[in-house]
Structures are given as structure tokens and as C-alpha cells.
Design an enzyme around this catalytic site. Structure first.
Site, PDB file in Angstrom:
ATOM      1  CG  ASP A 192      -1.741   1.155   1.502  1.00  0.00           C
ATOM      2  OD1 ASP A 192      -1.817   2.011   0.597  1.00  0.00           O
ATOM      3  OD2 ASP A 192      -2.375   1.233   2.576  1.00  0.00           O
ATOM      4  CG  HIS A 225      -4.142   4.391   3.486  1.00  0.00           C
ATOM      5  ND1 HIS A 225      -4.314   3.221   2.768  1.00  0.00           N
ATOM      6  CD2 HIS A 225      -5.289   5.072   3.361  1.00  0.00           C
ATOM      7  CE1 HIS A 225      -5.516   3.223   2.220  1.00  0.00           C
ATOM      8  NE2 HIS A 225      -6.132   4.338   2.562  1.00  0.00           N
ATOM      9  CG  HIS A 272      -4.130   1.318  -2.492  1.00  0.00           C
ATOM     10  ND1 HIS A 272      -4.484   2.596  -2.190  1.00  0.00           N
ATOM     11  CD2 HIS A 272      -5.189   0.556  -2.153  1.00  0.00           C
ATOM     12  CE1 HIS A 272      -5.702   2.616  -1.686  1.00  0.00           C
ATOM     13  NE2 HIS A 272      -6.155   1.382  -1.661  1.00  0.00           N
TER      14      HIS A 272
HETATM   15 ZN   LIG Z   1      -9.467   0.877   2.615  1.00  0.00          ZN
END
Ligand SMILES: [Zn+2]
Length: 560
Positions: free
Chosen positions: A198, A371, A393
Site C-alpha cells: 500500500d 494508511h 494503491h
Molecule cells: Zn481501505
């Protein structure tokens, strides 16, 4: 060899969808799909509801698609399922209970869709090792901002692959367990071939802010608030909604939840036991009007100043029950999505003007991203110790920042790749490279019931209409002599106010007659398309000279 296809989520935030394709038997084999998300449109896509990935490749090879694993319950990871699941052969969906609940609830809005086959492979923080074709998937708990978020350890015929999912390390999460670094190390067992990580927060230094800090800061606001509290956040931020509800219970406030998507999410979460709310705490908007203001918390949508969302309607006095009253405290417990800054600012101003006290995340930590920041990412990379690294992402700058972190931690440059949407990465135990084959990855736009029927051309028209309006000329033409009969009619919207432009319109009528006389008489073939093209160009040019605007010119020719 293993092929990894990127259908969305690269150089954008949203529309996450990738697939793994086995090529170990010297031919194309089993396919495993990970996530199937949508993306919300940009300002230059008027009328578009969502953008979804292009799954043509999977459709062509649907007999090889063995399953779809969904990492968590956010729409950018599961929102395209109703549009694509049948196309890709309605494979079994492997996921966690809450995610399954959200998928099922959403599918109800598509009664014509197929019955979904869902298998739970993760529950109560425990993953179940699951064979899906030649792959073996092991989900593991990660912190994000919705319960039941997982990362994936996937055994493939050529080696072990890690997919981070959306994650952060939160050592003081609220309402759930912290992620387990020891488990991640154990699953990685020093033999990980590839990590897909991510990148959304990769540009932010430090560790992500813990949900506990958010809770404490919100608590301070609750302590001081004299009147009502109105807290706006994302409908999908289940962890935050839980914190707000706990605070309401602690400070003796009743809770009103307003906003359709939020109510739906809360209903699913409550039914499955992911939200704990004491009996009698939830009340209706109407009931709240009878309560003293200091006993009420309203949790609602609209933190992005979206047009029809609750907070906006309260601010513009269009809400059926609520208006801002002096003494109200308004909390924006979410970040501002880039592009919404101005409308959020206007909303805040409007709320303040009406006497509310406004708190937002720039004033104190009342929102934490779900995140990983740079230190979280470094921790994950250190735990997994992959040989190869791919950032996923995020916008390009985020992907780039993520690769810098991997390099800092000693992964050689040649072992890192930044694929773009449509790329296929070819991975062997000793090499990684981008294949020459490129998949179609253009936007598939969803507008109402139409999927993919609005393309670039329609969008360009909409933009043109929005910018300079439309100008329609209706000319009745006597086909025997090739001349306009009477005076052409003119209809226009969003261009100029017709009543105040009599002179301009008179000139356009004159010009129309001239162009028709010239083109219709010369082309005795009655080629009306030719006449229309000339009208469009001639009048378009004339209007531009006079007004420096380019409305969409639509000539309508009626032949008599
Ligand atoms: Zn999410």
C-alpha cells in the site's frame, strides 16, 4: 513464471484490482483475482457515478479464474463486484464476515445480478489457509479503519507473495487488536519472493497516528461541548463511528445517525457484531428534537461537503429536522479528499457564521488516515524481507516514495518495479520485469444503469455543454430551390441570454441563410450532412469571433 496483472489502483487512488496468473506449466494457468474496487469520478467527468476497472482480459479467460479475494469492506476494493462478477465467471469470493456482509448488502441493489458464492476465510483475527486453484491464500489481520481488514500471504507455484492490503500499524487501536508483527514474520519466514505494498501514505514521514490519540482528542471536545455535537465522517469509517458512539455513551448523549450510506453500514456492522451500541442509545432525528442539546450527538455524512449529504443540508437549512444553533459543536473527523478543499472551506465558513464551533483535523488529531506512513512501511518491509518489491494503491508520486523506502532498506533497484494500469509483471524466482503485452486499462464509466456506454466522446460533449452551453439552429429548407424558408429558429441553453442578444441572433439567422444558399444550391445532390457540417463550422466560428465562447452548435435541417 507467475504473471501479475494490474487492472486498477496504479497511479490513482481507487479502483483496486490485480490478478495473479500461473504460468508454471509452460502455459497460462489458474488466475486469482485480488479486490474489485471502484473509483469516484473527477470534476471533469460530469454525470459519471463511478469508474470501474476494465476486466476484458479476465472475461476472455473466465474459465481460468479460480477465485476473488477481497481484502476489506471499502468500496475502492469491492464496489465494482456487482458490475464485473458475472463477466469474470462469477467465481467464489473469499473474504471476512464484515466484508462479506457489505458485499451482500450492496448486491441487493442489483437484483438482476447473479447469486454470489462467498466463502469466509478469516474470522476473529484468525486466517484459514485456503487453496484456490494452484494458489494457497493465508489472510492475516492488519489495522486499517474498518474491522476485518486483512493482508495476504499467498503461496504460488514459484514462491511466496505478500499483499499488504490497506494497512497501518496501530499499537493502540480502538475496538480491535493490534496487528501482529510476529505473525507476519512467521508467515514470511525469510523466503518471501515479492511484497506488494500500500502506497497511499508513503509520502508522509513518521508513524501513522494511533486511533487512541484520536479517541483522546475527541474526548476533550466532548468534555467541553455545551450544546449538541454534530460529527461528520466517512460512512465507511466504522472504527471512527464506534469511537464516537462510545464517547456519546460515556458522556450521556443519545446518538442520531443520519445519511443513507452510513445507516446501511451501521446496520450491517451491528447485525454482525462489529459495532457495539448500548440499548436505547440510538434515537431518531425526531426524538432528538425533544432532548436537551447537551444530550445529543449527531453522526452524519457530508464531511467532504458533498452536495446532497447531511451536513451540507444542515448548513443550507434544507434538512428536515436539523439546523445549526449557536452552541453547536461540529467535528470534521476525516481528511479532505484532494479537489474538495474549496467546498469544504465554504461549508466550514457557513457553519461558523451560523454560530457553530468547528473542529477539523488540521486543528488537532481528530482524524487518522487508515494508511501506513513511512515508518509503518519500513516496519512491514523489514518484517517481510522480500526479494522483489512492487508499490501498489496510489498516485505515481506515492508509488515512487514507496520504492524509495524499499531501496533505503536495501532492496536493489533492479528488484523493484512500478507497474502502471494495464501492465503485466512477469515474475520468476530470479527476475522481475514488465511484459511487452499490455492489457486495456482505460476507464469504464458507470452512469446510472449504463456501464461502459459513456466514453470519451460523450464526456467531451458534457464538458463542452457545461462550459459554453448549447446552440441549436432549426432551419426549414425548401429543397427545390435550396433556400431557407422563413426565419430559422434558435434555441440556446447556457450560452447567452437570448432576449438580450437580439442583434447577435439576427446575424446568426442571416448567416444561416447565406450558408444554406451557398452549400445547398451548389451541392444539388441534397447532401444535407454537408450543409449541416458547414452550418456547424460557420456558425461556431462566427459565435467564437463575437463572444470568444464555443457552445456546442447543433444545426437541425428540415427539408420540405
Ligand atoms: Zn481501505
Amino acid at each position: 513464471m507467475l504473471r501479475i496483472g494490474f487492472l486498477g489502483g496504479q497511479e490513482e487512488v481507487g479502483r483496486n484490482m490485480i490478478f495473479l496468473e500461473d504460468v508454471s506449466q509452460k502455459k497460462l494457468g489458474d488466475i486469482l483475482v485480488i479486490d474489485c474496487g471502484l473509483r469516484f469520478p473527477e470534476e471533469d467527468m460530469p454525470g459519471i457515478d463511478y469508474i470501474i476497472p476494465n476486466a476484458d482480459y479476465l472475461e476472455k479467460n473466465r474459465n481460468r479464474v479460480k477465485g476473488l479475494v477481497v481484502t476489506h469492506g471499502h468500496y475502492d476494493h469491492l464496489g465494482a463486484i456487482p458490475y464485473l462478477i458475472e463477466k469474470i465467471g462469477n467465481p467464489t469470493i473469499y473474504t471476512a464476515p464484515l466484508t462479506a456482509g457489505i458485499i451482500k448488502k450492496r448486491q441487493q441493489e442489483f437484483p438482476q445480478g447473479p447469486k454470489l458464492d462467498i466463502e469466509i476465510i478469516y474470522q476473529n483475527y484468525k486466517g484459514k489457509r485456503t487453496k484456490i486453484g494452484v494458489f494457497e491464500v493465508m489472510p492475516f489481520h492488519v489495522n486499517h479503519n474498518i474491522p476485518d481488514s486483512v493482508g495476504l500471504a499467498i503461496k504460488t507455484p514459484i514462491g511466496l507473495i505478500f499483499h499488504s492490503g490497506d494497512f497501518k500499524f496501530d499499537f493502540h487501536p480502538v475496538g480491535e487488536r493490534r496487528s501482529d508483527p510476529a505473525l507476519i514474520t512467521k508467515l514470511a519466514s525469510r523466503k518471501t519472493l515479492l511484497l506488494l505494498a500500500d502506497s497511499t501514505g508513503a509520502e508522509n514521514p513518521g508513524f501513522s497516528v494511533s486511533e487512541k490519540v484520536i479517541y483522546q482528542n475527541l474526548e476533550r471536545i466532548f468534555e467541553k461541548a455545551q450544546g449538541r455535537i454534530i460529527a461528520a465522517t466517512f460512512a465507511s469509517l466504522i472504527s471512527r463511528i464506534q469511537q464516537l458512539i462510545w464517547l456519546a455513551e460515556k458522556f450521556g448523549r443519545y446518538v442520531v445517525v443520519d445519511g443513507l450510506s452510513m445507516k446501511t453500514n451501521i446496520e450491517v456492522c451491528r447485525k454482525l457484531g462489529y459495532l457495539r451500541i448500548k440499548k436505547g442509545v440510538l434515537i431518531s432525528p425526531k426524538e432528538s428534537l425533544r432532548m436537551p442539546p447537551e444530550k445529543v450527538l449527531i453522526i452524519c455524512t457530508g464531511s467532504q461537503a458533498e452536495d446532497q449529504a447531511v451536513l451540507q443540508r444542515i448548513a443550507t437549512k434544507e434538512h428536515k429536522y436539523f439546523q445549526i444553533e449557536p452552541g453547536d459543536t461540529v467535528i470534521f473527523s476525516s481528511s479532505v479528499i484532494p479537489g474538495n478543499e474549496r467546498s469544504v472551506q465554504n461549508l466550514k465558513d457557513s457553519l461558523c457564521r451560523q454560530g457553530a464551533k468547528v473542529f477539523h483535523y488540521q486543528m488537532m488529531d481528530i482524524h487518522a488516515s487508515g494508511h501506513a506512513c513511512q515508518e509503518d512501511l519500513k516496519l512491514l518491509i523489514s518484517l517481510v524481507q522480500p526479494k522483489f518489491f512492487i508499490p501498489i494503491h496510489g498516485q505515481y508520486s506515492m508509488l515512487q516514495a514507496n520504492t524509495e523506502l524499499a531501496r533505503e532498506l536495501g532492496i536493489p533497484r533492479e528488484n523493484i518495479i512500478i507497474p502502471t494500469n494495464g501492465n503485466i509483471v512477469e515474475l520468476t524466482p530470479n527476475s522481475i520485469k514488465i511484459s511487452k503485452e499490455k492489457l486495456d486499462a482505460f476507464y469504464v464509466m458507470v452512469d446510472g444503469l449504463g456501464v461502459g456506454d459513456v466514453g470519451e466522446v460523450v464526456l467531451r460533449d458534457r464538458e463542452m455543454l457545461a462550459k459554453d452551453g448549447i446552440f441549436v439552429i432549426i432551419a426549414v429548407i425548401d429543397s427545390r430551390i435550396g433556400k431557407v424558408k422563413g426565419s430559422p429558429d434558435i434555441i440556446s441553453r447556457g450560452f447567452v441570454y437570448l432576449r438580450e442578444s437580439k442583434e447577435l441572433l439576427a446575424e446568426v439567422r442571416k448567416l444561416t441563410k447565406e450558408i444554406v444558399a451557398k452549400t445547398a444550391s451548389r451541392e444539388r445532390t441534397k447532401n444535407w450532412a454537408y450543409v449541416k457540417a458547414n452550418l456547424r463550422d460557420g456558425i461556431g466560428e462566427f459565435l467564437y469571433q463575437k463572444t470568444k465562447r464555443r457552445p456546442m452548435v447543433l444545426p437541425v435541417v428540415i427539408e420540405v
